[in-house]
Design a protein around this motif. Sequence first.
Motif, PDB file in Angstrom:
ATOM      1  N   UNK A  61       0.819  -1.213   0.000  1.00 31.19           N
ATOM      2  CA  UNK A  61       0.000   0.000   0.000  1.00 31.19           C
ATOM      3  C   UNK A  61       0.860   1.273   0.000  1.00 31.19           C
ATOM      4  N   UNK A  62       2.014   1.207   0.649  1.00 29.04           N
ATOM      5  CA  UNK A  62       2.886   2.387   0.661  1.00 29.04           C
ATOM      6  C   UNK A  62       3.574   2.558  -0.688  1.00 29.04           C
ATOM      7  N   UNK A  63       4.013   1.427  -1.253  1.00 31.67           N
ATOM      8  CA  UNK A  63       4.638   1.483  -2.577  1.00 31.67           C
ATOM      9  C   UNK A  63       3.634   2.053  -3.587  1.00 31.67           C
ATOM     10  N   UNK A  64       2.383   1.573  -3.495  1.00 30.14           N
ATOM     11  CA  UNK A  64       1.347   2.059  -4.420  1.00 30.14           C
ATOM     12  C   UNK A  64       1.071   3.546  -4.182  1.00 30.14           C
ATOM     13  N   UNK A  65       1.061   3.970  -2.919  1.00 31.54           N
ATOM     14  CA  UNK A  65       0.846   5.382  -2.593  1.00 31.54           C
ATOM     15  C   UNK A  65       1.927   6.250  -3.211  1.00 31.54           C
ATOM     16  N   UNK A  66       3.163   5.769  -3.131  1.00 25.84           N
ATOM     17  CA  UNK A  66       4.285   6.525  -3.707  1.00 25.84           C
ATOM     18  C   UNK A  66       4.165   6.560  -5.229  1.00 25.84           C
ATOM     19  N   UNK A  70       3.643   9.795  -7.684  1.00 27.95           N
ATOM     20  CA  UNK A  70       4.613  10.110  -8.740  1.00 27.95           C
ATOM     21  C   UNK A  70       3.947  10.186 -10.103  1.00 27.95           C
ATOM     22  N   UNK A  71       2.915   9.346 -10.330  1.00 22.88           N
ATOM     23  CA  UNK A  71       2.299   9.418 -11.657  1.00 22.88           C
ATOM     24  C   UNK A  71       1.486  10.701 -11.814  1.00 22.88           C
ATOM     25  N   UNK A  72       1.017  11.280 -10.712  1.00 21.01           N
ATOM     26  CA  UNK A  72       0.310  12.564 -10.803  1.00 21.01           C
ATOM     27  C   UNK A  72       1.266  13.753 -10.766  1.00 21.01           C
ATOM     28  N   UNK A  73       2.242  13.702  -9.864  1.00 19.71           N
ATOM     29  CA  UNK A  73       3.056  14.900  -9.595  1.00 19.71           C
ATOM     30  C   UNK A  73       4.492  14.791 -10.099  1.00 19.71           C
ATOM     31  N   UNK A  74       4.833  13.643 -10.693  1.00 24.16           N
ATOM     32  CA  UNK A  74       6.195  13.505 -11.203  1.00 24.16           C
ATOM     33  C   UNK A  74       7.171  13.104 -10.124  1.00 24.16           C
ATOM     34  N   UNK A  75       8.440  13.251 -10.445  1.00 27.01           N
ATOM     35  CA  UNK A  75       9.483  12.712  -9.587  1.00 27.01           C
ATOM     36  C   UNK A  75       9.971  13.710  -8.538  1.00 27.01           C
ATOM     37  N   UNK A  76      10.286  14.942  -8.973  1.00 20.05           N
ATOM     38  CA  UNK A  76      10.931  15.862  -8.038  1.00 20.05           C
ATOM     39  C   UNK A  76      10.261  17.222  -7.992  1.00 20.05           C
ATOM     40  N   UNK A 251      11.518   8.831   3.812  1.00 19.54           N
ATOM     41  CA  UNK A 251      12.314   9.975   4.272  1.00 19.54           C
ATOM     42  C   UNK A 251      11.405  11.115   4.607  1.00 19.54           C
ATOM     43  N   UNK A 252      11.884  11.970   5.486  1.00 15.74           N
ATOM     44  CA  UNK A 252      11.145  13.172   5.829  1.00 15.74           C
ATOM     45  C   UNK A 252      10.992  13.282   7.331  1.00 15.74           C
ATOM     46  N   UNK A 253      10.903  14.519   7.798  1.00 15.27           N
ATOM     47  CA  UNK A 253      10.686  14.759   9.219  1.00 15.27           C
ATOM     48  C   UNK A 253       9.638  15.837   9.370  1.00 15.27           C
ATOM     49  N   UNK A 254       9.180  16.048  10.587  1.00 17.27           N
ATOM     50  CA  UNK A 254       8.195  17.108  10.786  1.00 17.27           C
ATOM     51  C   UNK A 254       8.239  17.653  12.203  1.00 17.27           C
ATOM     52  N   UNK A 279       9.977  15.095  -1.982  1.00 16.31           N
ATOM     53  CA  UNK A 279       9.601  14.553  -3.288  1.00 16.31           C
ATOM     54  C   UNK A 279       8.185  13.965  -3.228  1.00 16.31           C
ATOM     55  N   UNK A 280       7.420  14.086  -4.320  1.00 16.09           N
ATOM     56  CA  UNK A 280       6.033  13.598  -4.339  1.00 16.09           C
ATOM     57  C   UNK A 280       5.888  12.140  -3.904  1.00 16.09           C
ATOM     58  N   UNK A 281       6.800  11.279  -4.317  1.00 17.90           N
ATOM     59  CA  UNK A 281       6.711   9.864  -3.942  1.00 17.90           C
ATOM     60  C   UNK A 281       6.751   9.681  -2.434  1.00 17.90           C
ATOM     61  N   UNK A 282       7.610  10.460  -1.772  1.00 16.89           N
ATOM     62  CA  UNK A 282       7.718  10.370  -0.313  1.00 16.89           C
ATOM     63  C   UNK A 282       6.425  10.829   0.350  1.00 16.89           C
ATOM     64  N   UNK A 283       5.817  11.867  -0.230  1.00 13.34           N
ATOM     65  CA  UNK A 283       4.564  12.387   0.321  1.00 13.34           C
ATOM     66  C   UNK A 283       3.455  11.334   0.182  1.00 13.34           C
TER      67      UNK A 283
END
Length: 399
Positions: A61-66, A70-76, A251-254, A279-283
């Motif tokens: 589910x996380x891989x699919x979310x990423x 990415x398919x909507x917002x691209x890579x970077x 990756x990522x912190x908050x 990056x969009x994939x991380x989000x």
Amino acid sequence: MSRAAFYEQLDDTLAQIRTDGLWKPERSISSAQSGRVRVDGAADVLNVCANNYLGLADAPKLVAGAQEAMSTYGYGMASVRFICGTLDVHRTLEQEIAAYLRTDDSITFAACFDANGAVFEPLLGRQDAIVSDSLNHASIIDGVRLSKARRYRFATRDLSDLDVQVEAARRDGANHILIVTDGVFSMDGFIADLAGICEIADRYEALVMVDDCHATGFIGPDGRGTPALHGVEDRVDIVTSTLGKALGGGMGGFVAARQPIIDLLRQRARPYLFSNALAPGLVGGARAGLRLLSEGGQLRDRLTANSDRFRSAMTSAGFTLSGQDHPIIPVMLGDAQLAGRFSERLLEEGVLTAAFSHPVVPVNTARIRTQMNAAHSDADIDFAVDMFTKVGTELEVIS
Ligand SMILES: *Cc1c(COP(=O)(O)O)cnc(C)c1O
């Protein structure tokens, strides 16, 4: 000195690290991060040293979310947030984190290392004081250094020393005082006494900050972390945490806090203003991870069962363990060479662990830090205990 002398100096330092037995080799994994991994070519090695607490690092589910993100917002993003790097889903993720942790808002960074580097300098000035636990994470120590506030340190988890230090800060005329602690001390596996800390904070009208990297997602009710565990969610002013551990290990912190704190960090925090947006994939991956947490009761139960099973069997086998009520279960060995040798032998037996020695932990308290996770089965835990027992007997750690 010559330029060549500089490189000679580096060679000397590197040689010294090796001589001291402190060299940290990096094992190469050639599979997904999971309960079992392929290490240095050996398949099916049991992994008990990842921060993959809920086993989500390879969750479909996380891989699919990423992938979806990415398919909507691209890579970077190729931009910081305030120029043109803010996606609608960046804000959605920040609001979802805030809703989960029951704070007003949150702000994301490239890593929690950056969140801790960012948080102190804009909020506290020369007239203010930071009172920090002596075992706090390196990124907190660095972040505190970057602020102009006066610094006080209390002996780890020692509430009477905390009281002494906060009082000293008050006596020295501090304007605002911020007490900062790790929610969980990751070398030892102990949870901070936040109720006690908040009581002292109340007495001195101090603010409280908790770094909950080793708790968010799996400690306390619904995995909301150590403030929720201790019933002080309303009292804790600032929580920092990571997307790089239980929440999927990407990756990522908050920083999660009340609105004015988040608003000011967005305007002033240097690692936010001068570094690329997530990056969009991380989000997308992190959002999928957060969604799983709301239905994550089973994963948390599995994690607790695994931790209890390992701790109880290892205690029966005669090992000295550190920590309490946490999937970080350090096996105390004392001698650095012994810990290194023990870890090497475990790998030969199919168990991946990490040995920690000075300067990461105090001299003569070398240990193998194990971390249980929800991707492990009962059979995996039993296998780990069997191999620890085999190697422990061989190296005369247990009899
Ligand atoms: C892992 C960790 C960090 C750093 O988190 P990253 O997101 O990997 O930078 C900060 N504080 C504590 C207590 C941690 O355990």
